[in-house]
Design a protein around this motif. Sequence first.
Motif, PDB file in Angstrom:
ATOM      1  N   GLU A 183     -31.293  15.539   1.376  1.00 58.35           N
ATOM      2  CA  GLU A 183     -32.399  15.400   0.438  1.00 58.35           C
ATOM      3  C   GLU A 183     -32.818  13.926   0.304  1.00 58.35           C
ATOM      4  OE1 GLU A 183     -32.143  17.492  -3.234  1.00 58.35           O
ATOM      5  OE2 GLU A 183     -31.225  19.267  -2.333  1.00 58.35           O
ATOM      6  N   PRO A 184     -34.024  13.668  -0.234  1.00 58.29           N
ATOM      7  CA  PRO A 184     -34.578  12.295  -0.210  1.00 58.29           C
ATOM      8  C   PRO A 184     -33.687  11.201  -0.775  1.00 58.29           C
ATOM      9  CG  PRO A 184     -36.293  13.856  -0.770  1.00 58.29           C
ATOM     10  CD  PRO A 184     -35.016  14.649  -0.727  1.00 58.29           C
ATOM     11  N   PRO A 185     -33.086  11.343  -1.976  1.00 59.28           N
ATOM     12  CA  PRO A 185     -32.294  10.206  -2.475  1.00 59.28           C
ATOM     13  C   PRO A 185     -31.119   9.851  -1.567  1.00 59.28           C
ATOM     14  CG  PRO A 185     -32.778  11.753  -4.255  1.00 59.28           C
ATOM     15  CD  PRO A 185     -33.159  12.425  -2.979  1.00 59.28           C
ATOM     16  N   LEU A 195     -30.437   6.319   0.688  1.00 63.76           N
ATOM     17  CA  LEU A 195     -29.220   5.517   0.559  1.00 63.76           C
ATOM     18  C   LEU A 195     -28.498   5.385   1.894  1.00 63.76           C
ATOM     19  CD1 LEU A 195     -27.825   6.806  -2.858  1.00 63.76           C
ATOM     20  CD2 LEU A 195     -29.124   4.721  -2.412  1.00 63.76           C
ATOM     21  N   GLN A 196     -28.433   6.486   2.656  1.00 65.17           N
ATOM     22  CA  GLN A 196     -27.798   6.417   3.972  1.00 65.17           C
ATOM     23  C   GLN A 196     -28.544   5.452   4.885  1.00 65.17           C
ATOM     24  OE1 GLN A 196     -27.468  10.356   5.613  1.00 65.17           O
ATOM     25  NE2 GLN A 196     -26.089  11.075   3.994  1.00 65.17           N
ATOM     26  N   ASP A 228     -26.562   9.079  -6.963  1.00 64.60           N
ATOM     27  CA  ASP A 228     -27.464   8.768  -5.851  1.00 64.60           C
ATOM     28  C   ASP A 228     -28.912   8.720  -6.306  1.00 64.60           C
ATOM     29  OD1 ASP A 228     -25.346   8.593  -4.142  1.00 64.60           O
ATOM     30  OD2 ASP A 228     -25.700  10.500  -3.121  1.00 64.60           O
ATOM     31  N   ASP A 229     -29.295   9.592  -7.243  1.00 67.41           N
ATOM     32  CA  ASP A 229     -30.664   9.592  -7.745  1.00 67.41           C
ATOM     33  C   ASP A 229     -30.952   8.320  -8.527  1.00 67.41           C
ATOM     34  OD1 ASP A 229     -30.737  12.072  -6.614  1.00 67.41           O
ATOM     35  OD2 ASP A 229     -31.104  13.189  -8.460  1.00 67.41           O
ATOM     36  N   SER A 246     -36.954  13.594   2.771  1.00 66.39           N
ATOM     37  CA  SER A 246     -35.691  14.183   3.200  1.00 66.39           C
ATOM     38  C   SER A 246     -35.555  13.983   4.710  1.00 66.39           C
ATOM     39  CB  SER A 246     -35.639  15.671   2.826  1.00 66.39           C
ATOM     40  OG  SER A 246     -36.713  16.377   3.439  1.00 66.39           O
ATOM     41  N   SER A 247     -34.455  14.451   5.282  1.00 62.61           N
ATOM     42  CA  SER A 247     -34.252  14.266   6.721  1.00 62.61           C
ATOM     43  C   SER A 247     -33.426  15.406   7.290  1.00 62.61           C
ATOM     44  CB  SER A 247     -33.557  12.927   7.013  1.00 62.61           C
ATOM     45  OG  SER A 247     -32.265  12.901   6.447  1.00 62.61           O
ATOM     46  N   LEU A 248     -33.624  15.616   8.575  1.00 59.97           N
ATOM     47  CA  LEU A 248     -32.834  16.596   9.320  1.00 59.97           C
ATOM     48  C   LEU A 248     -32.051  15.860  10.391  1.00 59.97           C
ATOM     49  CD1 LEU A 248     -32.452  19.715   9.315  1.00 59.97           C
ATOM     50  CD2 LEU A 248     -33.986  19.770  11.283  1.00 59.97           C
TER      51      LEU A 248
END
Length: 397
Positions: A90-92, A96-97, A156-157, A342-344
């Motif tokens: 998810e986006p947050p 951070l990653q 994280d949020d 977000s990311s896959l």
Amino acid sequence: MRTKSSNFRFYTLVWLIFLLTFGVGLAMGYLIRDRQILPITTNAFPLFQQAYDLLVEHGFYPLPEQKNIEYGMIRGLLQAYDDPYTIFVEPPQHELQSQQLRGKFGGIGARIERDSQNQYRLFPFEDSPAKRAGIQDGDILLSIDEVEVRADMPQDDVLALLRGDKGTSVRLVIFREHDQREYRFQIIREEIALPSVTWNLLPEDKLVGHIQVNLMSSTTPDEIKKAIEDLTLQGAVSFILDLRNNGGGLVDTGIKIAELFLPAGSPILTQTYRDKQPQTIQAEKDGPFTQIPLVVLINNSTASAAEITAGALKAQQRATLIGTPTFGKYTIQLVFDLPDGSSLHVTAAEWEIPGLIPPIRDHGVLPDIWVENETTENLNGRYIQAALQALRSKNSP
């Protein structure tokens, strides 16, 4: 892990694969919170369509919002795909990653901690934007850019709200206990470094430099180079590269770290993508530290890109590996950014270390010298003593 920006074609492809391969399970187990009727524009998966319509017609509880339904669909697809390293973030968490792998971020320069009431408290770094603005240790964070900071908000949020592009501003409201007052701040974000490497001379032997690598970020090779140069000025002549508990990061970083210690032409990694011939990556030129005595510490939590470094140095007989077998992750994930932030992460390739016996897929990277760890008593001391003994044997005439 290599990153690529996604495009509309990729996102559409993921959606179509989901519709064609998996449906009913995607909706099962999903929490229903907020009624909203969504258009489904395809008949490619009638079972899912029927289940959705029945939920709309007969469900007692309201439906989730569209974003949450989509997230649930994607997670269901990946559960059916059954690869532990192909994941949705998810986006947050994705932001951070990304910051960790870049080795820096735009922020205010403050640590956040929860207190016993789960309130978030700020602790500014010295000479940071937060410190200069007047934030004090223990200030309770009430809101960030008009977003209320609640006790149940994931950390994280909160971090994602505090961070942003260098030069942008963030508005904070804090509560200060000693005078029972609220304060408002507008702080300009600055570039904050996220070091991935720490180093020191060993207390047991001032001629040995200990370099701890916590993450394989884009800045890590330069940090290691700086560490060796600094330790050499302090008198170190031998070095310990400590990769214990390093879960990896960028594949290219694992390769570049190995290149620091290997001569030109040394094979480092062979990677195989689907429908492509294997490609072997070699050191392009002599590394700056090809001659220094070196040992590498590993354990079961040394994984992914950290295993590339350890495995390549072992296969080329450049360093003695000390510890226990590594984790054994020999796949490469491409990271595709989705439109909402977000990311896959998609497993797209496998890799192996040329000349490494046995191959990593069998048992991970095996150490040359084992440090038994049935008990944690003096475990670090046993690692260091084994490293010192190996270095002394290297330096013996």
